[in-house]
Design a protein around this motif. Sequence first.
Motif, PDB file in Angstrom:
ATOM      1  N   ALA A  34       7.762 -27.040  -8.048  1.00  0.00           N
ATOM      2  CA  ALA A  34       7.943 -26.212  -6.857  1.00  0.00           C
ATOM      3  C   ALA A  34       8.851 -25.067  -7.267  1.00  0.00           C
ATOM      4  O   ALA A  34       9.782 -25.256  -8.055  1.00  0.00           O
ATOM      5  CB  ALA A  34       8.580 -27.010  -5.728  1.00  0.00           C
ATOM      6  N   GLU A  36      10.967 -21.627  -5.592  1.00  0.00           N
ATOM      7  CA  GLU A  36      11.365 -20.765  -4.480  1.00  0.00           C
ATOM      8  C   GLU A  36      11.875 -19.480  -5.103  1.00  0.00           C
ATOM      9  O   GLU A  36      12.744 -19.516  -5.983  1.00  0.00           O
ATOM     10  CB  GLU A  36      12.448 -21.414  -3.632  1.00  0.00           C
ATOM     11  CG  GLU A  36      12.867 -20.519  -2.472  1.00  0.00           C
ATOM     12  CD  GLU A  36      13.926 -21.151  -1.596  1.00  0.00           C
ATOM     13  OE1 GLU A  36      13.618 -21.464  -0.431  1.00  0.00           O
ATOM     14  OE2 GLU A  36      15.054 -21.330  -2.089  1.00  0.00           O
ATOM     15  N   ARG A  47       3.044 -12.771   3.053  1.00  0.00           N
ATOM     16  CA  ARG A  47       3.253 -13.929   2.173  1.00  0.00           C
ATOM     17  C   ARG A  47       2.242 -13.984   1.028  1.00  0.00           C
ATOM     18  O   ARG A  47       2.582 -14.322  -0.102  1.00  0.00           O
ATOM     19  CB  ARG A  47       3.209 -15.222   2.987  1.00  0.00           C
ATOM     20  CG  ARG A  47       3.697 -16.395   2.178  1.00  0.00           C
ATOM     21  CD  ARG A  47       4.344 -17.416   3.039  1.00  0.00           C
ATOM     22  NE  ARG A  47       5.277 -16.785   3.952  1.00  0.00           N
ATOM     23  CZ  ARG A  47       6.447 -17.263   4.269  1.00  0.00           C
ATOM     24  NH1 ARG A  47       6.855 -18.382   3.747  1.00  0.00           N
ATOM     25  NH2 ARG A  47       7.228 -16.672   5.115  1.00  0.00           N
ATOM     26  N   GLN A  51       3.217 -13.977  -2.930  1.00  0.00           N
ATOM     27  CA  GLN A  51       2.845 -15.055  -3.839  1.00  0.00           C
ATOM     28  C   GLN A  51       1.945 -14.561  -4.965  1.00  0.00           C
ATOM     29  O   GLN A  51       2.087 -15.004  -6.108  1.00  0.00           O
ATOM     30  CB  GLN A  51       2.205 -16.199  -3.056  1.00  0.00           C
ATOM     31  CG  GLN A  51       3.239 -16.873  -2.165  1.00  0.00           C
ATOM     32  CD  GLN A  51       2.737 -18.121  -1.483  1.00  0.00           C
ATOM     33  OE1 GLN A  51       1.585 -18.503  -1.608  1.00  0.00           O
ATOM     34  NE2 GLN A  51       3.613 -18.777  -0.749  1.00  0.00           N
ATOM     35  N   ALA A  73       3.955 -25.374  -6.318  1.00  0.00           N
ATOM     36  CA  ALA A  73       4.136 -25.162  -4.882  1.00  0.00           C
ATOM     37  C   ALA A  73       5.109 -24.005  -4.745  1.00  0.00           C
ATOM     38  O   ALA A  73       6.268 -24.106  -5.148  1.00  0.00           O
ATOM     39  CB  ALA A  73       4.689 -26.424  -4.236  1.00  0.00           C
ATOM     40  N   THR A  75       7.171 -20.958  -2.731  1.00  0.00           N
ATOM     41  CA  THR A  75       7.760 -20.427  -1.519  1.00  0.00           C
ATOM     42  C   THR A  75       8.398 -19.091  -1.878  1.00  0.00           C
ATOM     43  O   THR A  75       9.153 -19.013  -2.847  1.00  0.00           O
ATOM     44  CB  THR A  75       8.843 -21.360  -0.960  1.00  0.00           C
ATOM     45  OG1 THR A  75       8.258 -22.647  -0.713  1.00  0.00           O
ATOM     46  CG2 THR A  75       9.443 -20.819   0.324  1.00  0.00           C
ATOM     47  N   THR A  76       8.068 -18.046  -1.126  1.00  0.00           N
ATOM     48  CA  THR A  76       8.671 -16.746  -1.353  1.00  0.00           C
ATOM     49  C   THR A  76       9.355 -16.284  -0.080  1.00  0.00           C
ATOM     50  O   THR A  76       8.899 -16.574   1.031  1.00  0.00           O
ATOM     51  CB  THR A  76       7.605 -15.701  -1.773  1.00  0.00           C
ATOM     52  OG1 THR A  76       6.567 -15.679  -0.790  1.00  0.00           O
ATOM     53  CG2 THR A  76       7.022 -16.037  -3.135  1.00  0.00           C
ATOM     54  N   LYS A  77      10.468 -15.572  -0.256  1.00  0.00           N
ATOM     55  CA  LYS A  77      11.245 -15.097   0.896  1.00  0.00           C
ATOM     56  C   LYS A  77      11.924 -13.773   0.560  1.00  0.00           C
ATOM     57  O   LYS A  77      12.176 -13.482  -0.597  1.00  0.00           O
ATOM     58  CB  LYS A  77      12.351 -16.101   1.255  1.00  0.00           C
ATOM     59  CG  LYS A  77      11.873 -17.463   1.676  1.00  0.00           C
ATOM     60  CD  LYS A  77      13.067 -18.346   1.976  1.00  0.00           C
ATOM     61  CE  LYS A  77      12.629 -19.749   2.340  1.00  0.00           C
ATOM     62  NZ  LYS A  77      13.782 -20.628   2.552  1.00  0.00           N
TER      63      LYS A  77
END
Length: 80
Positions: A34, A36, A47, A51, A73, A75-77
């Motif tokens: 995963a 982030e 999003r 990604q 997996a 996750t981008t922010k």
Amino acid sequence: MPMQAQDIEALIRESFPDAEITITDLAGDGNHYAAEVIDASFKGKNRVQQQRAVYAALKGKMDGAHGELHALALTTKVPE
């Protein structure tokens, strides 16, 4: 050959040098991770665009059955 978490981070960091990056080995097998990624460059992007940019930074390491990285997996922010 499985990838190491630091190798994944190094690839992402080449494209996102100021990002906050957290890599977690989900299965202990070097194939399921995963990630982030928090980066200001994501501002104004949806999003999917965020990604795609991160996957592009992996330079084909996830491509096809023979890719070095089997699962990520992601996750981008945008930083708060």
